[in-house]
Design a protein around this motif. Structure first.
Motif, short mmCIF file in Angstrom:
data_model
loop_
_atom_site.label_atom_id
_atom_site.label_comp_id
_atom_site.label_asym_id
_atom_site.label_seq_id
_atom_site.Cartn_x
_atom_site.Cartn_y
_atom_site.Cartn_z
N ILE A 111 3.85 -5.07 19.68
CA ILE A 111 4.35 -3.72 19.42
C ILE A 111 3.73 -3.18 18.13
CG2 ILE A 111 6.36 -2.27 19.00
CD1 ILE A 111 8.06 -4.36 20.45
N HIS A 112 3.20 -1.97 18.20
CA HIS A 112 2.73 -1.24 17.02
C HIS A 112 3.80 -0.24 16.61
CE1 HIS A 112 -1.70 -2.25 17.15
NE2 HIS A 112 -1.34 -2.62 18.37
N LEU A 113 3.96 -0.04 15.33
CA LEU A 113 4.74 1.10 14.83
C LEU A 113 3.72 2.18 14.47
CD1 LEU A 113 7.18 2.67 13.92
CD2 LEU A 113 7.07 1.48 11.72
N ARG A 114 3.77 3.28 15.20
CA ARG A 114 2.83 4.39 14.99
C ARG A 114 3.65 5.64 14.68
NH1 ARG A 114 -0.06 5.79 20.12
NH2 ARG A 114 1.13 7.72 20.22
N ILE A 115 3.65 6.03 13.45
CA ILE A 115 4.42 7.20 13.03
C ILE A 115 3.54 8.43 13.18
CG2 ILE A 115 5.63 8.27 11.11
CD1 ILE A 115 6.30 5.45 10.10
N ASP A 116 3.90 9.30 14.11
CA ASP A 116 3.07 10.46 14.46
C ASP A 116 3.39 11.66 13.58
OD1 ASP A 116 1.82 9.00 16.42
OD2 ASP A 116 2.99 9.81 18.08
N ASP A 117 2.72 11.74 12.45
CA ASP A 117 2.99 12.79 11.46
C ASP A 117 2.04 13.99 11.61
OD1 ASP A 117 0.89 11.10 10.72
OD2 ASP A 117 1.21 11.44 8.57
N LEU A 118 1.84 14.43 12.85
CA LEU A 118 0.94 15.56 13.11
C LEU A 118 1.53 16.89 12.64
CD1 LEU A 118 -0.23 14.66 16.72
CD2 LEU A 118 -1.58 14.47 14.63
N ASP A 119 2.85 16.99 12.67
CA ASP A 119 3.52 18.23 12.24
C ASP A 119 3.62 18.21 10.72
OD1 ASP A 119 5.06 20.45 11.80
OD2 ASP A 119 6.49 20.02 13.41
N THR A 120 2.54 18.60 10.07
CA THR A 120 2.46 18.48 8.61
C THR A 120 3.46 19.37 7.88
OG1 THR A 120 0.65 20.11 8.66
CG2 THR A 120 0.03 17.79 8.64
N ASP A 121 3.83 20.49 8.49
CA ASP A 121 4.78 21.41 7.83
C ASP A 121 6.19 20.81 7.76
OD1 ASP A 121 2.82 23.30 7.42
OD2 ASP A 121 3.26 24.41 9.25
N ARG A 122 6.55 19.98 8.73
CA ARG A 122 7.91 19.46 8.79
C ARG A 122 8.02 17.98 8.41
NH1 ARG A 122 10.90 20.99 14.20
NH2 ARG A 122 8.99 20.21 15.18
N THR A 123 6.90 17.30 8.24
CA THR A 123 6.94 15.88 7.86
C THR A 123 7.45 15.74 6.43
OG1 THR A 123 5.18 15.21 9.36
CG2 THR A 123 5.53 13.83 7.42
N LYS A 124 8.43 14.85 6.25
CA LYS A 124 8.98 14.58 4.92
C LYS A 124 9.18 13.08 4.74
CE LYS A 124 11.53 18.96 4.54
NZ LYS A 124 12.85 19.59 4.31
N THR A 125 9.09 12.64 3.49
CA THR A 125 9.23 11.22 3.20
C THR A 125 10.59 10.69 3.63
OG1 THR A 125 7.71 11.38 1.32
CG2 THR A 125 9.18 9.49 1.37
N LEU A 126 11.65 11.48 3.47
CA LEU A 126 12.98 11.00 3.85
C LEU A 126 13.08 10.79 5.36
CD1 LEU A 126 15.72 13.78 3.63
CD2 LEU A 126 13.28 14.28 3.75
N TYR A 127 12.29 11.53 6.15
CA TYR A 127 12.29 11.32 7.60
C TYR A 127 11.54 10.04 7.95
CZ TYR A 127 13.72 16.26 7.82
OH TYR A 127 14.38 17.45 7.66
N VAL A 128 10.47 9.76 7.22
CA VAL A 128 9.74 8.50 7.42
C VAL A 128 10.66 7.32 7.09
CG1 VAL A 128 7.76 7.11 6.73
CG2 VAL A 128 7.51 9.59 6.94
N GLU A 129 11.36 7.43 5.98
CA GLU A 129 12.29 6.38 5.58
C GLU A 129 13.37 6.16 6.65
OE1 GLU A 129 14.62 7.29 2.13
OE2 GLU A 129 15.13 5.19 1.76
#
Length: 287
Positions: free
Chosen positions: A36-54
């Motif tokens: 299994i890979h963890l692939r975080i798809d952060d294509l939406d640059t306007d709405r991507t935030k560090t707290l969402y990644v966390e």
């Protein structure tokens, strides 16, 4: 070997629908002794935030799920796996498509498209204009020729010519998802049934880009979790995020039902129950 992925988007807090997808993906892959890979798809640059990644890491921890490749912390994601580290191979894919006779630049706005089609289906407005591709003024689309492959007629009817490169100078979801799965050698994709049309569009694109390994991947679509009004859970609808004070047991019981095994309340028990099934667990889903 089975190779799959968790592919959450950090454009909002994850909801129970995202968590259910994680459980199903993890169980099917671990039963098959895959990766299994963890692939975080952060294509939406306007709405991507560090707290969402966390939040993604916290949800996986709450569920008790592990993975084999990809980032294991927010810092590692930002240092080696964020969008800026993937742009080179997206750009390479764009250059390949620019040479394809079915690709063309489009200057249409969403408002103009909706004026032509109430369903938002693109009707070839820019196909014969021969526009150059420029950041902030044009996007790149591919024409959907119904004769290319078996997926094409439905994509042409329900989506029309779709965008592969956005006006902002970034890849669109269909191209990026295809390239990421192709690059990591994904052989099993577990998605909600709402992404069935996206799967067909990506398969069409794989035909154009001659990506046979992606076309050989098994794609499974599972039923969605619904809210009290019968609508699907989604970040755009501001569905309630996962609350870590609660137990994930109800999600595991729901996953057990979908997989056709007795009710389980954690990852290890669910995996064990699935191993005892005589028929393939993949039969619980549909293409």
């Amino acid at each position: 070997m089975i190779i799959s992925r968790f592919a959450p988007t950090p454009s909002g807090f994850l909801h129970h629908g995202n968590a259910l997808n994680f459980i199903l993906t993890w169980t099917l892959v671990r039963v098959a002794e895959g990766k299994i890979h963890l692939r975080i798809d952060d294509l939406d640059t306007d709405r991507t935030k560090t707290l969402y990644v966390e939040h993604i890491f916290r949800v996986l921890e709450w569920l008790g799920l592990d993975w084999d490749e990809g980032p294991f912390s927010v810092a590692e994601f930002e240092a080696a796996f964020a969008l800026k580290h993937r742009l080179a191979y997206y750009e390479e894919a764009k250059q390949t498509l620019l040479k394809h006779p079915l690709a063309y630049a489009c200057e249409c706005s969403r408002k103009e498209i909706m004026a032509q089609s109430s369903k938002g289906i693109y009707l070839f407005i820019c196909k014969e204009k021969n526009l150059p591709l420029h950041v902030n003024t044009t996007a790149l689309r591919v024409h959907v020729n119904p004769t290319v492959c078996e997926e094409a007629p439905r994509v042409a009817k329900e989506m029309g010519d779709f965008i592969v490169w956005r006006k902002e100078g970034l890849p669109a979801y269909q191209l990026a998802s295809l390239m990421d799965d192709w690059r990591m050698g994904t052989t099993l994709i577990v998605r909600g049934e709402d992404l069935h049309l996206s799967t067909l569009a990506q398969r069409y694109l794989a035909h154009l880009m001659r990506a046979p390994s992606f076309l050989e991947a098994k794609v499974l679509h599972h039923p969605l979790l619904l809210d009290e009004a019968g609508e699907k859970l989604s970040k755009s609808a501001r569905s309630s995020p996962v609350e870590f004070a609660s137990s994930p047991a109800p999600l595991y019981r729901h996953a057990s039902m979908l997989l056709g095994v007795f009710p389980c309340e954690n990852a290890i028990d669910l995996c064990g129950a699935l191993l005892q099934k005589e028929e393939s667990p993949l039969s619980a889903f549909f293409l």
